[in-house]
Design a protein around this motif. Structure first.
Motif, PDB file in Angstrom:
ATOM      1  N   GLN A 109       0.819  -1.203   0.000  1.00 22.96           N
ATOM      2  CA  GLN A 109       0.000   0.000   0.000  1.00 22.96           C
ATOM      3  C   GLN A 109       0.858   1.260   0.000  1.00 22.96           C
ATOM      4  OE1 GLN A 109      -3.781   0.199  -0.037  1.00 22.96           O
ATOM      5  NE2 GLN A 109      -2.640   1.837  -1.016  1.00 22.96           N
ATOM      6  N   GLN A 110       1.974   1.234   0.750  1.00 24.23           N
ATOM      7  CA  GLN A 110       2.868   2.388   0.710  1.00 24.23           C
ATOM      8  C   GLN A 110       3.500   2.538  -0.658  1.00 24.23           C
ATOM      9  OE1 GLN A 110       4.332   5.189   3.092  1.00 24.23           O
ATOM     10  NE2 GLN A 110       4.079   5.398   0.900  1.00 24.23           N
ATOM     11  N   GLY A 111       3.842   1.417  -1.293  1.00 25.00           N
ATOM     12  CA  GLY A 111       4.439   1.503  -2.613  1.00 25.00           C
ATOM     13  C   GLY A 111       3.488   1.955  -3.692  1.00 25.00           C
ATOM     14  N   ALA A 112       2.189   1.900  -3.441  1.00 27.30           N
ATOM     15  CA  ALA A 112       1.195   2.271  -4.448  1.00 27.30           C
ATOM     16  C   ALA A 112       0.949   3.766  -4.517  1.00 27.30           C
ATOM     17  CB  ALA A 112      -0.124   1.547  -4.178  1.00 27.30           C
ATOM     18  N   THR A 113       1.565   4.535  -3.637  1.00 30.08           N
ATOM     19  CA  THR A 113       1.384   5.986  -3.651  1.00 30.08           C
ATOM     20  C   THR A 113       2.706   6.656  -3.331  1.00 30.08           C
ATOM     21  OG1 THR A 113       0.219   7.852  -2.613  1.00 30.08           O
ATOM     22  CG2 THR A 113       0.651   5.939  -1.226  1.00 30.08           C
ATOM     23  N   THR A 114       2.911   7.826  -3.889  1.00 33.69           N
ATOM     24  CA  THR A 114       4.139   8.570  -3.606  1.00 33.69           C
ATOM     25  C   THR A 114       4.037   9.359  -2.311  1.00 33.69           C
ATOM     26  OG1 THR A 114       3.293  10.402  -4.976  1.00 33.69           O
ATOM     27  CG2 THR A 114       4.716   8.768  -6.046  1.00 33.69           C
ATOM     28  N   GLY A 160       3.420   2.918  11.484  1.00 37.07           N
ATOM     29  CA  GLY A 160       2.693   2.200  12.528  1.00 37.07           C
ATOM     30  C   GLY A 160       1.202   2.158  12.259  1.00 37.07           C
ATOM     31  N   ARG A 161       0.644   3.289  11.911  1.00 39.13           N
ATOM     32  CA  ARG A 161      -0.791   3.332  11.618  1.00 39.13           C
ATOM     33  C   ARG A 161      -1.128   2.535  10.369  1.00 39.13           C
ATOM     34  NH1 ARG A 161      -2.475   9.696  12.760  1.00 39.13           N
ATOM     35  NH2 ARG A 161      -1.934   9.701  14.994  1.00 39.13           N
ATOM     36  N   LEU A 162      -0.243   2.568   9.382  1.00 46.70           N
ATOM     37  CA  LEU A 162      -0.480   1.809   8.154  1.00 46.70           C
ATOM     38  C   LEU A 162      -0.559   0.316   8.450  1.00 46.70           C
ATOM     39  CD1 LEU A 162      -0.702   1.619   5.076  1.00 46.70           C
ATOM     40  CD2 LEU A 162       1.798   1.681   4.976  1.00 46.70           C
TER      41      LEU A 162
END
Length: 301
Positions: free
Chosen positions: A59-64, A70-72
């Motif tokens: 999910q982090q890699g899907a957006t810049t 921690g929350r993710l």
């Protein structure tokens, strides 16, 4: 939603009927799981926990846009539980969409980030199936169909292609497609983001396969690990077509059938399905829902 609820109830009723009809095998599988090797079960539980980290990475890699780590991770844990309450895929998508908007992304960008993650996940799953299919020759067989069936399939594909083309010709669809392509290009212009996207997308189904393989080793199922992993990927890909919450019923039946067709005894297949569900769905369900409630109270989602 009414149609999805009706289909979900129908699938669950069919799953209950199948469980009742084959209750001796289910009971034998539960007994076999109770006496399973605790070491392999610990490996399976560790792999199950890793699936949430892999989902957060993808999910982090899907957006810049940088997301709080921690929350993710907590959101992915909660989203997995929400996915077992709402129709397949809807719960996790809704939770992640809300989280991304709370992190400052506009709704269109948040939806695009989910689409990028979903597309990378589908491609990664297909690559894993192809790779395991090469290592297990003969495991995937294309069924023989009649000429009429091929004609019907061709007509259906033509209708779907025409409908998709008609949708893409509309202005909103063209804008959404341009936005999606722009976000894909922006992600891949950053090597760290691209590595996170594809690494997490590959790791997530691989870790689910690791859970299944570890459970098969724990219950002493006489099946090669690659064949067990391929059976899971094929079963889970087919089960997604039925919109039951958490693919409950559809995945259970499909995975048990795939393992039996791969050569597993019915009781061992049942114990594998029960063990996989226990570690990935049933045990994390209540803690995940409690985490979701806490995240909502804190306005994280």
């Amino acid at each position: 939603m009414p149609w999805q609820a009706g289909i979900s109830l129908l699938v669950l009723a069919c799953a209950g009927w199948l469980a009742h009809r084959h209750w001796p095998a289910v009971a034998a599988g539960a007994g076999r799981l109770a006496g399973a090797d605790p070491g392999w079960l610990l490996v399976a539980a560790t792999a199950a926990g890793g699936t949430w980290a892999a989902s957060a990475l993808a999910q982090q890699g899907a957006t810049t846009t940088p997301l709080p780590r921690g929350r993710l991770l907590a959101v992915q844990f909660a989203a997995a539980s929400a996915n077992h309450v709402l129709p397949s895929g809807f719960g996790a998508s809704a939770v992640n969409l809300r989280f991304l908007t709370r992190c400052g992304l506009p709704v269109p960008r948040a939806a695009t980030a989910l689409a990028v993650k979903g597309g990378a996940g589908a491609v990664s799953r297909g690559c894993l199936i192809a790779l395991l299919g090469l290592t297990c020759p003969g495991a995937l067989r294309i069924p023989r169909v009649t000429a009429d069936a091929w004609t019907m399939a061709g007509c259906t594909a033509a209708v779907v292609l025409a409908a998709g083309t008609a949708v893409l010709l509309t202005a909103p669809a063209r804008r959404a497609l341009r936005r999606l392509l722009a976000d894909v290009r922006a992600v891949h212009e950053r090597p760290a983001r691209a590595a996170a996207l594809w690494g997490g997308s590959l790791a997530s189904p691989a870790l689910h396969c690791a859970v299944v393989v570890a459970v098969t080793q724990a219950v002493g199922l006489p099946l090669p690990p690659a064949r067990a992993a391929l059976a899971f990927l094929a079963a889970s890909s087919a089960a997604v077509l039925l919109p039951t919450p958490g693919v409950v019923g559809s995945l259970d039946a499909a995975l048990a059938l795939a393992l039996i067709l791969a050569g597993a005894p019915p009781s061992a297949a049942a114990s594998t399905v029960l063990g996989y569900r226990l570690l990935t769905s049933w045990l994390p369900l209540v803690p995940g829902l409690l985490t979701l409630g806490a995240l909502i109270r804190r306005r994280v989602v």
